[in-house]
Design a protein around this motif. Structure first.
Motif, short mmCIF file in Angstrom:
data_model
loop_
_atom_site.label_atom_id
_atom_site.label_comp_id
_atom_site.label_asym_id
_atom_site.label_seq_id
_atom_site.Cartn_x
_atom_site.Cartn_y
_atom_site.Cartn_z
N SER A 278 0.87 -1.16 0.00
CA SER A 278 0.00 0.00 0.00
C SER A 278 0.92 1.22 0.00
O SER A 278 1.70 1.41 0.93
N LEU A 279 0.87 2.00 -1.06
CA LEU A 279 1.80 3.12 -1.22
C LEU A 279 1.09 4.46 -1.08
O LEU A 279 -0.09 4.58 -1.38
N ASP A 280 1.83 5.46 -0.66
CA ASP A 280 1.29 6.80 -0.47
C ASP A 280 1.60 7.66 -1.70
O ASP A 280 2.74 8.09 -1.88
N VAL A 281 0.60 7.88 -2.54
CA VAL A 281 0.79 8.64 -3.78
C VAL A 281 1.30 10.05 -3.48
O VAL A 281 2.16 10.57 -4.20
N GLY A 282 0.79 10.67 -2.42
CA GLY A 282 1.22 12.03 -2.07
C GLY A 282 2.71 12.09 -1.75
O GLY A 282 3.42 12.97 -2.23
N ASP A 283 3.19 11.13 -0.94
CA ASP A 283 4.62 11.08 -0.61
C ASP A 283 5.46 10.85 -1.86
O ASP A 283 6.51 11.46 -2.04
N ILE A 284 4.99 9.96 -2.70
CA ILE A 284 5.73 9.63 -3.92
C ILE A 284 5.80 10.85 -4.84
O ILE A 284 6.87 11.20 -5.35
N ALA A 285 4.67 11.51 -5.04
CA ALA A 285 4.66 12.70 -5.91
C ALA A 285 5.54 13.80 -5.34
O ALA A 285 6.31 14.43 -6.08
#
Length: 179
Positions: free
Chosen positions: A91-98
């Motif tokens: 489960s990944l955090d799109v906000g952190d990645i972006a």
């Protein structure tokens, strides 16, 4: 912006001819936190309103431009994260990645739709590989961090408190709260 009086903010706006979003927010903060305004503050606000109405001072909109890189990175990140989450338990955090990728890529600002179209085309021609590389690196870091057990999971109350406490003990063992 440090805390300024309404009078100083109005003076600055009159001098510059512009009321920035920061100045506007500071006036709002002063008004929200004051139990009552002084006569001078009311007069300064009245002067500002008059200057805004006559056009002597122009209120700068909060966002006059867009950063096309934000939408390109989000699009890439969402597609890659959806792919990963569909084929694994991650489960990944799109906000952190972006955010990670955006901090390592050049901004592509535009003020019109034509400018945004130009920037999108430029990014596809010149930067698509770099965008994919930075998003990939961000995903790798996000996965590594979640596998190392230092990510806060969505929980409630006491569970969250114990997670934060464990993190603080791990990263700041010599920290003591002063009474």
């Amino acid at each position: 912006m440090s805390v300024m009086s309404i009078g100083k903010i109005v003076e600055q706006a009159l001098q510059d001819g512009y009321l920035t979003p920061g100045m506007e927010a500071e006036v709002g903060r002063v008004c929200d936190h004051a139990s009552e305004l002084s006569i001078e503050e009311y007069m300064a606000l009245d002067r500002l309103m008059g200057a805004l109405l006559t056009g002597e001072v122009v209120a700068v909109p909060r966002k006059q431009f867009i950063n096309v890189m934000e939408e390109l990175v989000l699009t890439e990140a969402i597609a890659r994260v959806a792919e990963i989450e569909a084929t694994s338990e991650s489960s990944l955090d799109v906000g952190d990645i972006a955010a990670y990728a955006l901090n390592r890529l050049p901004p592509l600002y535009a003020t019109t739709e034509e400018g945004a179209t130009y920037q999108r085309q430029r990014a596809q021609d010149e930067l698509q590989e770099l965008i994919a590389q930075q998003v990939g690196e961000a995903i790798s870091r996000n996965i590594a961090r979640s596998n190392s057990g230092t990510v806060l999971t969505k929980t409630t109350g006491n569970e969250l408190l114990s997670q934060v406490s464990a993190l603080l003990q791990a990263y700041a063992p010599s920290y003591e709260q002063k009474a």
